[in-house]
Design a protein around this motif. Structure first.
Motif, PDB file in Angstrom:
ATOM      1  N   HIS A 178       4.832 -11.884   2.692  1.00 22.92           N
ATOM      2  CA  HIS A 178       4.524 -10.453   2.662  1.00 22.92           C
ATOM      3  C   HIS A 178       5.573  -9.650   3.446  1.00 22.92           C
ATOM      4  O   HIS A 178       6.074  -8.628   2.973  1.00 22.92           O
ATOM      5  CB  HIS A 178       3.138 -10.170   3.256  1.00 22.92           C
ATOM      6  CG  HIS A 178       1.996 -10.542   2.365  1.00 22.92           C
ATOM      7  ND1 HIS A 178       1.859 -10.064   1.077  1.00 22.92           N
ATOM      8  CD2 HIS A 178       0.911 -11.338   2.587  1.00 22.92           C
ATOM      9  CE1 HIS A 178       0.748 -10.545   0.540  1.00 22.92           C
ATOM     10  NE2 HIS A 178       0.161 -11.327   1.436  1.00 22.92           N
ATOM     11  N   GLN A 182       8.051  -6.710   2.065  1.00 25.71           N
ATOM     12  CA  GLN A 182       7.300  -5.471   2.239  1.00 25.71           C
ATOM     13  C   GLN A 182       8.137  -4.209   2.004  1.00 25.71           C
ATOM     14  O   GLN A 182       7.605  -3.170   1.618  1.00 25.71           O
ATOM     15  CB  GLN A 182       6.670  -5.427   3.627  1.00 25.71           C
ATOM     16  CG  GLN A 182       7.656  -5.357   4.778  1.00 25.71           C
ATOM     17  CD  GLN A 182       6.956  -5.321   6.124  1.00 25.71           C
ATOM     18  OE1 GLN A 182       5.732  -5.230   6.204  1.00 25.71           O
ATOM     19  NE2 GLN A 182       7.724  -5.403   7.199  1.00 25.71           N
ATOM     20  N   GLU A 188       6.056  -5.878  -5.361  1.00 25.73           N
ATOM     21  CA  GLU A 188       4.994  -5.775  -4.366  1.00 25.73           C
ATOM     22  C   GLU A 188       4.224  -7.083  -4.358  1.00 25.73           C
ATOM     23  O   GLU A 188       4.249  -7.841  -5.342  1.00 25.73           O
ATOM     24  CB  GLU A 188       4.061  -4.610  -4.678  1.00 25.73           C
ATOM     25  CG  GLU A 188       3.409  -4.664  -6.050  1.00 25.73           C
ATOM     26  CD  GLU A 188       2.615  -3.407  -6.375  1.00 25.73           C
ATOM     27  OE1 GLU A 188       2.727  -2.430  -5.615  1.00 25.73           O
ATOM     28  OE2 GLU A 188       1.887  -3.413  -7.384  1.00 25.73           O
ATOM     29  N   THR A 189       3.559  -7.358  -3.261  1.00 24.62           N
ATOM     30  CA  THR A 189       2.860  -8.636  -3.125  1.00 24.62           C
ATOM     31  C   THR A 189       1.388  -8.425  -2.798  1.00 24.62           C
ATOM     32  O   THR A 189       1.003  -7.415  -2.198  1.00 24.62           O
ATOM     33  CB  THR A 189       3.480  -9.495  -2.014  1.00 24.62           C
ATOM     34  OG1 THR A 189       3.333  -8.819  -0.745  1.00 24.62           O
ATOM     35  CG2 THR A 189       4.958  -9.751  -2.271  1.00 24.62           C
ATOM     36  N   ASP A 190       0.575  -9.387  -3.212  1.00 23.59           N
ATOM     37  CA  ASP A 190      -0.805  -9.449  -2.742  1.00 23.59           C
ATOM     38  C   ASP A 190      -1.236 -10.907  -2.729  1.00 23.59           C
ATOM     39  O   ASP A 190      -0.497 -11.783  -3.179  1.00 23.59           O
ATOM     40  CB  ASP A 190      -1.750  -8.579  -3.580  1.00 23.59           C
ATOM     41  CG  ASP A 190      -1.853  -9.033  -5.033  1.00 23.59           C
ATOM     42  OD1 ASP A 190      -1.530 -10.202  -5.321  1.00 23.59           O
ATOM     43  OD2 ASP A 190      -2.276  -8.227  -5.878  1.00 23.59           O
ATOM     44  N   SER A 191      -2.413 -11.157  -2.187  1.00 27.55           N
ATOM     45  CA  SER A 191      -2.936 -12.520  -2.120  1.00 27.55           C
ATOM     46  C   SER A 191      -4.069 -12.681  -3.120  1.00 27.55           C
ATOM     47  O   SER A 191      -4.828 -11.736  -3.364  1.00 27.55           O
ATOM     48  CB  SER A 191      -3.431 -12.841  -0.713  1.00 27.55           C
ATOM     49  OG  SER A 191      -2.364 -12.848   0.208  1.00 27.55           O
TER      50      SER A 191
END
Length: 206
Positions: A178, A182, A188-191
């Motif tokens: 992340h 960032q 973009e990142t997410d879990s």
């Protein structure tokens, strides 16, 4: 928490009785006075004994080091441990001839051992401690690997226009991914998923 209730003619005698039975010293315990006792008439009639509850206070550093050394020895990979306590954070550095056995593939064994140490330290503690286990600077090397991986897979997501799913990772490794991306302007990142299969997904920004 190991504890003992003891009695004596005085508070000091009651405390000493508990210390003798617990086989420890006064600087390693908490003392709770249940009853101060009472001296009777002529020291005989109406006498009440003093009653105390003495509880052993566990040292988180000592507890963690003992646990790691015991597990490592049982695995046939004895280690020396250097520990630093910073508030609620417990940092442990392991050294040994067979350290690779304790690190395991992609740090899986080290992560599992870290999880077990954290459980052991916090099992009977009034304060929660975050434990970080490292071995021969593995965490730093792993961080560099993860940052390189993050940027390579970000480029893949941009090139293909599709989201990229990474392998499951512990929370602090996901934070590395992340953090590495960032400020990236194109992804973009997410879990996603639940532990132990929770993982990072890198999305191209369309």
């Amino acid at each position: 928490m190991k504890q003992m209730t003891a009695t004596g003619n005085t508070i000091d005698e009651a405390v000493q009785s508990a210390l003798d039975q617990l086989q420890t010293s006064k600087d390693q315990v908490n003392v709770e006075v249940i009853d101060e006792g009472k001296k009777g008439f002529l020291g005989v009639f109406g006498t009440k004994p003093a009653i105390v509850k003495v509880s052993i206070v566990k040292d988180p550093v000592q507890e963690a080091e003992s646990f790691v050394k015991e597990v490592a020895a049982q695995m046939g990979a004895p280690v020396e441990v250097t520990t630093k306590l910073d508030g609620k954070h417990l940092f442990m550095e392991l050294e040994g001839e067979k350290i690779a056995m304790l690190i395991g593939k992609r740090g899986q064994t080290l992560n599992s051992l870290q999880y077990l140490v954290q459980l052991a330290v916090n099992r009977e503690s009034d304060q929660f401690y975050n434990v970080l286990l490292d071995a021969e600077n593995y965490r730093s090397r792993r961080r560099e690997t993860l940052e390189t991986l993050a940027n390579r897979l970000a480029e893949k997501a941009i090139r293909t226009g599709e989201s990229v799913h990474l392998e499951p990772m512990p929370s602090y490794e996901r934070k590395v991914i992340h953090s590495a991306l960032q400020n990236h302007s194109k992804v973009e990142t997410d879990s996603a998923g639940n532990d132990p299969k929770r993982h990072i997904v890198i999305h191209p920004i369309r």
